[in-house]
Structures are given as C-alpha cells and as structure tokens.
Design an enzyme around this catalytic site. Structure first.
Site, PDB file in Angstrom:
ATOM      1  N   LYS A 168       0.835  -1.201   0.000  1.00  0.00           N
ATOM      2  CA  LYS A 168       0.000   0.000   0.000  1.00  0.00           C
ATOM      3  C   LYS A 168       0.872   1.255   0.000  1.00  0.00           C
ATOM      4  O   LYS A 168       0.560   2.242  -0.677  1.00  0.00           O
ATOM      5  CB  LYS A 168      -0.919   0.005   1.213  1.00  0.00           C
ATOM      6  N   LYS A 236      -0.636  11.696   5.578  1.00  0.00           N
ATOM      7  CA  LYS A 236      -0.382  10.642   6.568  1.00  0.00           C
ATOM      8  C   LYS A 236       0.329   9.454   5.923  1.00  0.00           C
ATOM      9  O   LYS A 236       1.297   8.909   6.457  1.00  0.00           O
ATOM     10  CB  LYS A 236      -1.701  10.210   7.201  1.00  0.00           C
TER      11      LYS A 236
END
Length: 290
Positions: A168, A236
C-alpha cells in the site's frame, strides 16, 4: 451466513460494511458517530453499543480506521473480547510495524490476523471495486476470500503479515508522484497554448496513460477537487512511506519531493481537498492561482 463485527464506518468503511450486509452476512457495526451506525442499521446491520459487543463471538472482525493509534486502541479491545479462532482483517492504512504488532499479539490470543489495506478511494468503496493488498498466511487468506470478493475487485496475498501495508505504501508513492507530474503537465500545456483537454485525451491513450488520467483529468482541468481521497490522508500515508524507506535504508528522492508537495498543499489550507489538488501547489510554484 457469516457473523462479522465491523468497526469504523467512515467514507470507506461505511460502504464496505454495507456491501457485506447486502451480501447476506450477519453484520454488527460500531463507530463513534451514531449517524454512521444508524445508516447501516437501515440496511439490516445490527448496531453495537461498544467495541466489546461488536467483536464478541464473531467469525470475522474487521476494522477500517484512520491511523495507527486508532488501530492500536481498538485492537487492544479486540484482543480482550474476540473469540479464539476469529479472523481479524484490518483494512486500515497504517505502518507495517503496527500491522506486524497486531499479528504478533493476535496470535498469542488465538486470532488469525490479516492486514489488508485498500486502494480505490471512496468511489472504489461505494462500487465494491477496491484493490486489496493482503499480508498474512495462505490459509487465512483463503478463509477471508469471500469477504474480499464482496468489497473489492482485485485482491492478492502479497506476503507475510505487514506486507500488505508495504505494498500500500508503494501504491501511494506511485499515486502521489503521478498526480504531481500530471499537474505539471497540465500547466505546461496550458502555459504554452496547447489544448490541454485534447492533449490529456491523447496522453491517456498512449504509454503515459493511467487510471488517474482516466478518472481525474476532466476534474483537474476544471479545478474541481471534491475529495475522493483527501490530501490530509495522503499526507499521513507519505509519512508511513518515508518511515518505511528509512527503516529499509532505501533512498526515495522522488518520493521525498512528492511528500513535500503534499505537505505544502496542507500548509496552503487544502488538506480537505482531493489529492489531485496537487495541481494547486504546482500553480503556486508557477506564480499562478486558479
């Protein structure tokens, strides 16, 4: 019918839980926002009054949460209340280190743990078209396959626990870099008098083509940045990428540049916009405002 406890009903988790309800599973849901729970109960889910009630005696426990600290807090309760043999799937995007921690601690309690971050944003969640990157063992992956088939379109076991988060991170690295370069390409064409709309159509049909060009070229040209995936969240994710690269001692100079551009977008007040709003950063650097 499979019993599922689902914690985290945001813009991604809500639609995902909804698909599981519609598929006929017995789903108990929990979120800090009561309205999110109410929306799922109208579809046939059961609202949990607490995390403990939501995860107790379930075949699967699923979380879809914003950050590491949220996963750590919720998983501590899951460890206390979930039954031995429960399959725990975390769809959140967090650090590989936290994913490995959930595995280590989960195994001690007899849980079967998979980290399974997703890509596709809110449209992918709504349309059950997510790409899912799974870390764990083969047997647990096979057991969880009906869940992945319900909420996603593409899914694969990419390695041991934590590997899903690594893939990811790689995904977000490529996505961020693509947006940054696409923004520069748009400005270049516009500034030099080319028809940017037709130019992007040509690019989309050639080697430069990408899913991002397919889905976002029109809205970027229109300077429409309604969030599918917010700058705040990509910021983030870039922190996760930088930390993982440092841990692996892999230099990512291009990634570091993209991280700074995303940070700049937040500093400019664009954190709530879609990550395609990197175009606004490129415009600011070029001395131009939309």
């Amino acid at each position: 019918m499979t019993s599922i406890g689902f914690v985290g009903l945001g813009i991604m988790g809500g639609p995902m839980a909804g698909h599981l309800v519609k598929a006929g599973h017995k789903v108990t849901v929990y979120d800090l926002n009561p309205a999110s729970v109410d929306k799922l109960t109208t579809l046939g889910a059961t609202g949990g009054s607490s995390i403990a009630e939501t995860v107790r005696d379930k075949d699967f426990v699923i979380t879809m949460l914003p950050q590491d600290e949220h996963v750590e807090s919720v998983f501590t309760e899951i460890l206390e209340h979930a039954a031995t043999g429960t399959v725990y799937i975390d769809f959140s995007t967090i650090t590989p280190r936290t994913a490995e921690w959930t595995y280590t601690e989960g195994v001690k309690k007899g849980l079967r743990v998979l980290d399974a971050p997703v890509s596709g944003g809110e449209p992918g969640a709504i349309n059950a078209a997510l790409s899912i990157m799974v870390g764990g063992n083969e047997a647990d992956f096979e057991t969880a396959t009906p869940i992945f088939e319900t909420v996603g379109k593409t899914f694969a076991l990419v390695g041991p626990n934590g590997a899903g988060q690594v893939v990811k991170a790689a995904n977000q690295l490529v996505v961020g870099g693509t947006y940054a370069l696409l923004a520069e390409a748009i400005l270049l064409m516009e500034r030099l008098g080319a028809d940017a709309e037709k130019g992007l159509d040509v690019l989309a049909g050639g080697l430069a083509g990408s899913k991002i060009l397919d889905l976002k070229r029109k809205t970027m040209l229109e300077r429409s940045f309604a969030p599918g995936f917010r700058i705040d969240l990509h910021h983030k994710d870039m922190g996760i990428i930088i930390a993982a690269a440092r841990q692996a001692e892999v230099p990512i100079p291009m990634g570091a540049q993209v991280a700074q551009q995303i940070a700049a977008a937040r500093a400019m007040g664009h954190g709530s916009l879609d990550h395609s709003a990197l175009l606004l950063v490129a415009e600011a650097l070029a001395g131009r405002e939309s």
